[in-house]
Write a protein that holds these residues in place. Structure first.
Motif, PDB file in Angstrom:
ATOM      1  N   SER A  84       0.837  -1.221   0.000  1.00  0.00           N
ATOM      2  CA  SER A  84       0.000   0.000   0.000  1.00  0.00           C
ATOM      3  C   SER A  84       0.860   1.254   0.000  1.00  0.00           C
ATOM      4  N   LEU A  85       1.810   1.289  -0.891  1.00  0.00           N
ATOM      5  CA  LEU A  85       2.737   2.409  -0.932  1.00  0.00           C
ATOM      6  C   LEU A  85       2.031   3.718  -1.252  1.00  0.00           C
ATOM      7  N   LYS A  86       2.548   4.775  -0.656  1.00  0.00           N
ATOM      8  CA  LYS A  86       1.997   6.114  -0.830  1.00  0.00           C
ATOM      9  C   LYS A  86       3.081   7.021  -1.391  1.00  0.00           C
ATOM     10  N   PRO A  87       2.695   8.115  -2.052  1.00  0.00           N
ATOM     11  CA  PRO A  87       3.709   9.050  -2.564  1.00  0.00           C
ATOM     12  C   PRO A  87       4.655   9.538  -1.471  1.00  0.00           C
ATOM     13  N   GLU A  88       4.167   9.678  -0.252  1.00  0.00           N
ATOM     14  CA  GLU A  88       5.020  10.143   0.839  1.00  0.00           C
ATOM     15  C   GLU A  88       6.039   9.099   1.291  1.00  0.00           C
ATOM     16  N   ASP A  89       5.967   7.894   0.752  1.00  0.00           N
ATOM     17  CA  ASP A  89       6.991   6.882   1.023  1.00  0.00           C
ATOM     18  C   ASP A  89       8.210   7.048   0.110  1.00  0.00           C
ATOM     19  N   THR A  90       8.117   7.958  -0.837  1.00  0.00           N
ATOM     20  CA  THR A  90       9.227   8.201  -1.744  1.00  0.00           C
ATOM     21  C   THR A  90      10.459   8.658  -0.971  1.00  0.00           C
ATOM     22  N   ALA A  91      11.553   7.942  -1.146  1.00  0.00           N
ATOM     23  CA  ALA A  91      12.783   8.240  -0.408  1.00  0.00           C
ATOM     24  C   ALA A  91      13.875   7.271  -0.837  1.00  0.00           C
ATOM     25  N   ILE A  92      15.073   7.569  -0.399  1.00  0.00           N
ATOM     26  CA  ILE A  92      16.147   6.588  -0.472  1.00  0.00           C
ATOM     27  C   ILE A  92      16.086   5.777   0.817  1.00  0.00           C
TER      28      ILE A  92
END
Length: 123
Positions: A84-92
């Motif tokens: 259930s990935l969200k845009p706010e999970d974007t990261a290294i």
């Protein structure tokens, strides 16, 4: 100890990814291993940690119920299943080996860090 995180990529919101972390030595089998992440322009944040045996884990509130950390000491591998990935999970995303068999959410508890793998979640 050298660590290598892999499995990142570009996915859409709601998708899943599984990150893997491998270490160069079996030393990490006696230590907790954690995942951290750093989004562009932000500080590095704790994501999850697992103790040396794999029977105790802890998660950041932002990922609780969506991410699962696990490990296979026979293979020197630690995984982070992200659902259930969200845009706010974007990261290294970085994996790190702790100084002890259990570790807190603080990065100072960890002594070895991998190079990171980029996760990008589009909306």
């Amino acid at each position: 100890v050298q660590l290598q995180a892999s499995g990142g990529g570009l996915v859409q919101a709601g998708d899943s990814l599984r990150l893997s972390c491998t270490s160069s030595k079996r030393t990490s089998s006696n230590n907790a291993v954690g995942w951290f992440r750093q989004a562009p322009g932000k500080t590095r944040d704790f994501v999850a940690t697992i103790n040396w045996s794999g029977n105790r884990s802890s998660y950041a509130d932002s990922v609780k119920g969506r991410f699962t950390i696990s490990r296979d000491n026979a293979k020197n591998m630690v995984y982070l299943q992200m659902n259930s990935l969200k845009p706010e999970d974007t990261a290294i995303y970085y994996c790190a080996v702790a100084r002890a068999a259990w570790a807190s959410t603080s990065g100072s508890d960890y002594q070895y860090w991998g190079q990171g793998t980029l996760v990008t979640v589009s909306s």
